[in-house]
Design an enzyme around this catalytic site. Structure first.
Site, short mmCIF file in Angstrom:
data_model
loop_
_atom_site.label_atom_id
_atom_site.label_comp_id
_atom_site.label_asym_id
_atom_site.label_seq_id
_atom_site.Cartn_x
_atom_site.Cartn_y
_atom_site.Cartn_z
N ASN A 1 -2.19 8.70 34.39
CA ASN A 1 -3.63 8.95 34.51
C ASN A 1 -4.10 8.15 35.72
OD1 ASN A 1 -6.38 9.14 34.32
ND2 ASN A 1 -6.57 8.00 32.40
N LYS B 1 -6.93 8.17 37.03
CA LYS B 1 -8.37 7.84 36.98
C LYS B 1 -9.00 8.22 38.34
CE LYS B 1 -7.19 4.54 33.49
NZ LYS B 1 -7.44 3.29 32.80
N HIS C 1 -11.00 9.96 26.54
CA HIS C 1 -10.50 8.67 27.03
C HIS C 1 -11.54 7.58 26.74
CE1 HIS C 1 -9.16 5.51 29.73
NE2 HIS C 1 -7.98 6.10 29.70
N GLU D 1 -12.64 5.25 28.44
CA GLU D 1 -13.62 5.03 29.52
C GLU D 1 -14.73 6.06 29.45
OE1 GLU D 1 -10.74 4.93 32.69
OE2 GLU D 1 -10.04 3.00 31.93
N GLU E 1 -4.70 4.41 22.59
CA GLU E 1 -5.01 3.50 23.70
C GLU E 1 -6.01 2.45 23.22
OE1 GLU E 1 -4.05 5.57 27.72
OE2 GLU E 1 -6.19 5.62 27.33
N GLY F 1 -6.10 -1.59 31.45
CA GLY F 1 -6.40 -2.19 32.74
C GLY F 1 -6.59 -3.70 32.68
N SER G 1 -1.92 -0.80 29.74
CA SER G 1 -1.07 -1.74 30.49
C SER G 1 0.42 -1.53 30.24
CB SER G 1 -1.49 -3.18 30.20
OG SER G 1 -2.83 -3.39 30.58
#
Ligand code: 13P
Length: 267
Positions: free
Chosen positions: A19, A21, A105, A107, A177, A183, A223
């Site tokens: 991904n 992003k 996701h 985010e 996730e 991140g 990560s």
């Protein structure tokens, strides 16, 4: 001597998905895929997916043509067309050659207010268009601290898949996730990742039965890198990875693909 094939290799695919992003350009995408192609030829033990920004899709699809690399998007709108300025629909993605789409996701949940029921509408739209949704679920740090991770994740899975038939589920993938691991450099331990993945599979079982549930690949994301991939991918309920940072360089992404090789039977 043949070694018994692990459960996950027998019933479901190992998927290594990147991904990117909001990173890398169309030119970067072309170079990256050209570099990755030779490795992808050998890596028959897993499906390889690259979820690129919308603008990079045409170049990525063109460059990946004829290879084992499938191109994914990072989001789609829940409607097929209409007055939704700035949005992209699932049928548009299909027409552009996209095979997978990340839905829900963390985010997008955090920064764009996507709720479980909106995620559900997107999943249905993606499936209807013929895409393979990668449905993201996971807890925040606060939820983990309050010991509600398993309940939250169960609920996210059930709501996201509301109305999805057993037949459609075969095209679905779940990504676990944990928000606190994305991140941040903090990774869930292999044990934590497997515990939550097993709970996700149990939730699937209650709705789709044992046969339906055992065919769904559950990926870990947060990560994942060259140092921890082997351990995470060795877990019986972890069937692959959804990788952010480490998917942006062919060297690290390639090493994670290699790490997925352990699930194939050795001769
Ligand atoms: P990182 O691998 O950069 O933590 O990102 C994970 C992720 O969000 C993949 O969707």
């Amino acid at each position: 001597m043949s070694v018994a094939m692990p459960m996950n290799a027998k019933y479901r695919k190992t998927i290594i998905a990147g991904n990117w992003k909001m990173n890398l350009s169309p030119r970067d995408a072309r170079e990256f895929i050209r570099e990755l192609k030779p490795l992808a030829v050998q890596a028959k033990w897993c499906d390889i997916v690259l979820c690129v920004p919308y603008l990079q899709i045409p170049e990525a699809v063109r460059t990946a043509r004829g290879s084992r690399i499938a191109i994914g998007a990072q989001n789609c709108h829940q409607e097929t067309a209409g007055a939704y300025t700035g949005e992209i629909s699932a049928p548009m993605l299909v027409e552009a050659g996209v095979k997978y789409v990340i839905v829900g996701h963390s985010e997008r949940r955090r920064d764009f207010g996507e709720t479980d029921s909106l995620v559900n509408r997107k999943v249905l739209s993606a499936l209807k268009a013929g895409l393979r949704p990668i449905v993201c679920v996971g807890e925040t740090l606060e939820m983990r601290d309050n010991d509600i991770t398993l309940d939250v994740v169960r609920m996210q899975v059930k709501t996201a898949l509301r109305g999805v038939t057993r037949e459609e589920l075969r095209r679905g993938t779940i990504a676990y996730e944990p928000g606190w691991a994305i991140g941040t450099g903090y990774t869930a331990t292999a044990k934590q990742a497997n515990e939550v993945s097993a709970v996700i599979r149990a939730a699937l079982r209650t709705v789709y039965g044992a046969q339906g549930a055992r065919g769904v690949s559950i990926l870990y994301g947060g990560s994942m890198n060259t140092g921890n991939a082997r351990d995470l991918l060795a877990q019986p309920d972890v069937d692959g990875g959804l990788i952010g940072g480490a998917s942006m360089r062919t060297e690290s992404f390639g090493k994670i693909i290699e790490a997925a090789n352990q699930n194939v039977p050795q001769k």
